[in-house]
Design a protein around this motif. Structure first.
Motif, PDB file in Angstrom:
ATOM      1  N   ASN A 129       0.819  -1.218   0.000  1.00 40.27           N
ATOM      2  CA  ASN A 129       0.000   0.000   0.000  1.00 40.27           C
ATOM      3  C   ASN A 129       0.851   1.265   0.000  1.00 40.27           C
ATOM      4  OD1 ASN A 129      -2.818  -0.783  -0.087  1.00 40.27           O
ATOM      5  ND2 ASN A 129      -2.390  -1.788   1.868  1.00 40.27           N
ATOM      6  N   GLN A 130       1.953   1.226  -0.713  1.00 38.74           N
ATOM      7  CA  GLN A 130       2.820   2.397  -0.826  1.00 38.74           C
ATOM      8  C   GLN A 130       2.277   3.338  -1.901  1.00 38.74           C
ATOM      9  OE1 GLN A 130       5.777   2.960   1.141  1.00 38.74           O
ATOM     10  NE2 GLN A 130       4.617   1.425   2.267  1.00 38.74           N
ATOM     11  N   ARG A 131       2.648   4.586  -1.784  1.00 40.24           N
ATOM     12  CA  ARG A 131       2.193   5.595  -2.734  1.00 40.24           C
ATOM     13  C   ARG A 131       3.001   5.519  -4.020  1.00 40.24           C
ATOM     14  NH1 ARG A 131       1.027  10.752   0.749  1.00 40.24           N
ATOM     15  NH2 ARG A 131       2.685  11.584  -0.550  1.00 40.24           N
ATOM     16  N   ILE A 132       2.312   5.714  -5.147  1.00 42.44           N
ATOM     17  CA  ILE A 132       2.952   5.667  -6.459  1.00 42.44           C
ATOM     18  C   ILE A 132       2.486   6.876  -7.254  1.00 42.44           C
ATOM     19  CG2 ILE A 132       3.197   4.393  -8.616  1.00 42.44           C
ATOM     20  CD1 ILE A 132       2.572   1.838  -7.062  1.00 42.44           C
ATOM     21  N   ASN A 133       3.421   7.607  -7.834  1.00 41.41           N
ATOM     22  CA  ASN A 133       3.095   8.738  -8.683  1.00 41.41           C
ATOM     23  C   ASN A 133       2.641   8.220 -10.043  1.00 41.41           C
ATOM     24  OD1 ASN A 133       2.885  11.421  -9.402  1.00 41.41           O
ATOM     25  ND2 ASN A 133       5.009  11.573 -10.047  1.00 41.41           N
ATOM     26  N   VAL A 134       1.671   8.881 -10.643  1.00 40.57           N
ATOM     27  CA  VAL A 134       1.142   8.437 -11.931  1.00 40.57           C
ATOM     28  C   VAL A 134       1.137   9.573 -12.940  1.00 40.57           C
ATOM     29  CG1 VAL A 134      -0.293   6.643 -10.880  1.00 40.57           C
ATOM     30  CG2 VAL A 134      -1.258   8.906 -11.276  1.00 40.57           C
ATOM     31  N   SER A 135       1.163   9.204 -14.209  1.00 41.98           N
ATOM     32  CA  SER A 135       1.051  10.155 -15.308  1.00 41.98           C
ATOM     33  C   SER A 135       0.131   9.553 -16.354  1.00 41.98           C
ATOM     34  CB  SER A 135       2.421  10.426 -15.925  1.00 41.98           C
ATOM     35  OG  SER A 135       2.277  11.169 -17.117  1.00 41.98           O
ATOM     36  N   THR A 136      -0.745  10.380 -16.906  1.00 47.76           N
ATOM     37  CA  THR A 136      -1.652   9.874 -17.932  1.00 47.76           C
ATOM     38  C   THR A 136      -0.982   9.715 -19.283  1.00 47.76           C
ATOM     39  OG1 THR A 136      -2.378  12.111 -18.394  1.00 47.76           O
ATOM     40  CG2 THR A 136      -3.714  10.803 -16.839  1.00 47.76           C
ATOM     41  N   GLY A 137       0.079  10.455 -19.529  1.00 51.07           N
ATOM     42  CA  GLY A 137       0.754  10.344 -20.820  1.00 51.07           C
ATOM     43  C   GLY A 137      -0.172  10.643 -21.987  1.00 51.07           C
ATOM     44  N   LEU A 138      -1.179  11.465 -21.756  1.00 46.32           N
ATOM     45  CA  LEU A 138      -2.147  11.716 -22.816  1.00 46.32           C
ATOM     46  C   LEU A 138      -1.620  12.712 -23.837  1.00 46.32           C
ATOM     47  CD1 LEU A 138      -3.361  14.695 -21.972  1.00 46.32           C
ATOM     48  CD2 LEU A 138      -4.802  13.335 -20.499  1.00 46.32           C
ATOM     49  N   TYR A 139      -2.225  12.689 -24.993  1.00 46.02           N
ATOM     50  CA  TYR A 139      -1.915  13.642 -26.048  1.00 46.02           C
ATOM     51  C   TYR A 139      -2.912  14.781 -25.945  1.00 46.02           C
ATOM     52  CZ  TYR A 139       0.652   9.654 -27.850  1.00 46.02           C
ATOM     53  OH  TYR A 139       1.507   8.593 -27.977  1.00 46.02           O
ATOM     54  N   THR A 140      -2.456  16.010 -26.197  1.00 41.61           N
ATOM     55  CA  THR A 140      -3.330  17.178 -26.082  1.00 41.61           C
ATOM     56  C   THR A 140      -3.145  18.102 -27.281  1.00 41.61           C
ATOM     57  OG1 THR A 140      -1.665  18.431 -24.840  1.00 41.61           O
ATOM     58  CG2 THR A 140      -3.261  17.171 -23.549  1.00 41.61           C
ATOM     59  N   ASP A 141      -4.156  18.917 -27.525  1.00 46.28           N
ATOM     60  CA  ASP A 141      -4.053  20.034 -28.457  1.00 46.28           C
ATOM     61  C   ASP A 141      -3.846  21.253 -27.572  1.00 46.28           C
ATOM     62  OD1 ASP A 141      -4.661  18.386 -30.671  1.00 46.28           O
ATOM     63  OD2 ASP A 141      -6.797  18.574 -30.230  1.00 46.28           O
ATOM     64  N   ASN A 142      -2.733  21.950 -27.730  1.00 43.57           N
ATOM     65  CA  ASN A 142      -2.388  23.037 -26.832  1.00 43.57           C
ATOM     66  C   ASN A 142      -2.680  24.387 -27.472  1.00 43.57           C
ATOM     67  OD1 ASN A 142      -1.457  21.113 -24.990  1.00 43.57           O
ATOM     68  ND2 ASN A 142       0.497  21.011 -26.048  1.00 43.57           N
ATOM     69  N   VAL A 143      -3.484  25.188 -26.756  1.00 47.02           N
ATOM     70  CA  VAL A 143      -3.886  26.501 -27.231  1.00 47.02           C
ATOM     71  C   VAL A 143      -3.064  27.548 -26.484  1.00 47.02           C
ATOM     72  CG1 VAL A 143      -5.822  28.105 -27.463  1.00 47.02           C
ATOM     73  CG2 VAL A 143      -6.216  25.630 -27.664  1.00 47.02           C
ATOM     74  N   GLU A 144      -2.293  28.324 -27.234  1.00 46.35           N
ATOM     75  CA  GLU A 144      -1.429  29.332 -26.624  1.00 46.35           C
ATOM     76  C   GLU A 144      -2.252  30.422 -25.950  1.00 46.35           C
ATOM     77  OE1 GLU A 144       2.553  31.903 -27.798  1.00 46.35           O
ATOM     78  OE2 GLU A 144       1.481  30.788 -29.338  1.00 46.35           O
ATOM     79  N   VAL A 145      -1.749  30.914 -24.817  1.00 52.32           N
ATOM     80  CA  VAL A 145      -2.390  32.015 -24.083  1.00 52.32           C
ATOM     81  C   VAL A 145      -1.402  33.180 -24.023  1.00 52.32           C
ATOM     82  CG1 VAL A 145      -3.854  30.466 -22.729  1.00 52.32           C
ATOM     83  CG2 VAL A 145      -1.606  31.126 -21.834  1.00 52.32           C
ATOM     84  N   PRO A 146      -1.895  34.384 -23.713  1.00 47.49           N
ATOM     85  CA  PRO A 146      -0.981  35.530 -23.620  1.00 47.49           C
ATOM     86  C   PRO A 146       0.083  35.311 -22.541  1.00 47.49           C
ATOM     87  CG  PRO A 146      -3.262  36.283 -23.692  1.00 47.49           C
ATOM     88  CD  PRO A 146      -3.299  34.780 -23.540  1.00 47.49           C
ATOM     89  N   ALA A 164      -4.432  23.026 -22.261  1.00 52.81           N
ATOM     90  CA  ALA A 164      -4.482  21.687 -22.853  1.00 52.81           C
ATOM     91  C   ALA A 164      -5.935  21.342 -23.163  1.00 52.81           C
ATOM     92  CB  ALA A 164      -3.890  20.669 -21.882  1.00 52.81           C
ATOM     93  N   ARG A 165      -6.198  20.992 -24.408  1.00 51.89           N
ATOM     94  CA  ARG A 165      -7.547  20.638 -24.852  1.00 51.89           C
ATOM     95  C   ARG A 165      -7.478  19.350 -25.686  1.00 51.89           C
ATOM     96  NH1 ARG A 165     -10.732  24.345 -22.851  1.00 51.89           N
ATOM     97  NH2 ARG A 165     -10.278  26.542 -23.099  1.00 51.89           N
ATOM     98  N   GLY A 166      -8.651  18.792 -25.959  1.00 47.86           N
ATOM     99  CA  GLY A 166      -8.746  17.642 -26.867  1.00 47.86           C
ATOM    100  C   GLY A 166      -7.960  16.441 -26.402  1.00 47.86           C
ATOM    101  N   TYR A 167      -8.128  16.065 -25.159  1.00 48.86           N
ATOM    102  CA  TYR A 167      -7.364  14.939 -24.611  1.00 48.86           C
ATOM    103  C   TYR A 167      -7.676  13.650 -25.343  1.00 48.86           C
ATOM    104  CZ  TYR A 167      -7.488  18.273 -20.710  1.00 48.86           C
ATOM    105  OH  TYR A 167      -7.413  19.395 -19.931  1.00 48.86           O
ATOM    106  N   ARG A 168      -6.621  12.888 -25.603  1.00 48.97           N
ATOM    107  CA  ARG A 168      -6.758  11.590 -26.241  1.00 48.97           C
ATOM    108  C   ARG A 168      -5.557  10.739 -25.910  1.00 48.97           C
ATOM    109  NH1 ARG A 168      -5.424  15.594 -29.116  1.00 48.97           N
ATOM    110  NH2 ARG A 168      -3.725  15.544 -30.634  1.00 48.97           N
TER     111      ARG A 168
END
Length: 168
Positions: A129-146, A164-168
């Motif tokens: 029951n130890q803690r484990i860090n996770v990452s989704t490794g998802l692909y995104t469409d990135n919309v630039e902001v000012p 980050a938009r359009g997760y897949r």
């Protein structure tokens, strides 16, 4: 949907349970997959808004669990790329849902035999029951902001460069 992978630095606390299904043993751990926040990524700090997290929740059904981000000839690939699950696959995501705080949560179903083969370290952490860090490794469409755009998180202001938009 991108790859779901596990990194071995502690973050998400787990209350792991054992389940037998179809003649196979699984260790099942709860997980928070995504929540509204700014995350540092390979393309800079990205803001993941709650509204985008709530879209297409069903895409998370049976997303493979792998150790590390899969590569093929130096390029990132999906966990569904030929041979990846056979060599790095440990299980899958199930029972995904949005909770009352707009967090995408679910369960990581680790096949005990596969996990022992791919990473005895992960199996040992889960069994204790130890803690484990996770990452989704998802692909995104990135919309630039000012420049200088800030998300006022509970942890304080965080500057980000893209939404980050359009997760897949």
């Amino acid at each position: 949907m991108g790859t779901f992978f596990l990194a071995l630095n502690a973050s998400q606390s787990a209350k792991v349970r054992r389940v037998m299904e179809g003649g196979r043993e699984y260790l099942v751990a709860p997980v928070v997959l995504l929540q509204e926040q700014v995350l540092a990524g390979s393309k800079g700090p990205l803001f993941y808004p709650a509204a985008e997290i709530r879209r297409n929740v069903s895409q998370w059904d049976r997303v493979p669990l792998t150790l590390g981000h899969p590569y093929h000839f130096g390029n990132h690939v999906s966990a569904n790329y030929p041979g990846i699950i056979e060599h790095k696959g440990m299980g899958e995501i199930r029972n995904h849902h949005i909770d009352g705080r707009d967090r995408l949560k679910g369960e990581c179903w680790f096949d005990v035999v596969r996990t022992a083969r791919v990473s005895p370290t992960v199996l040992n952490l889960l069994e204790r029951n130890q803690r484990i860090n996770v990452s989704t490794g998802l692909y995104t469409d990135n919309v630039e902001v000012p420049p200088g755009t800030v998300y006022n998180s509970p942890k304080g202001p965080q500057v980000y460069t893209h939404i980050a938009r359009g997760y897949r």
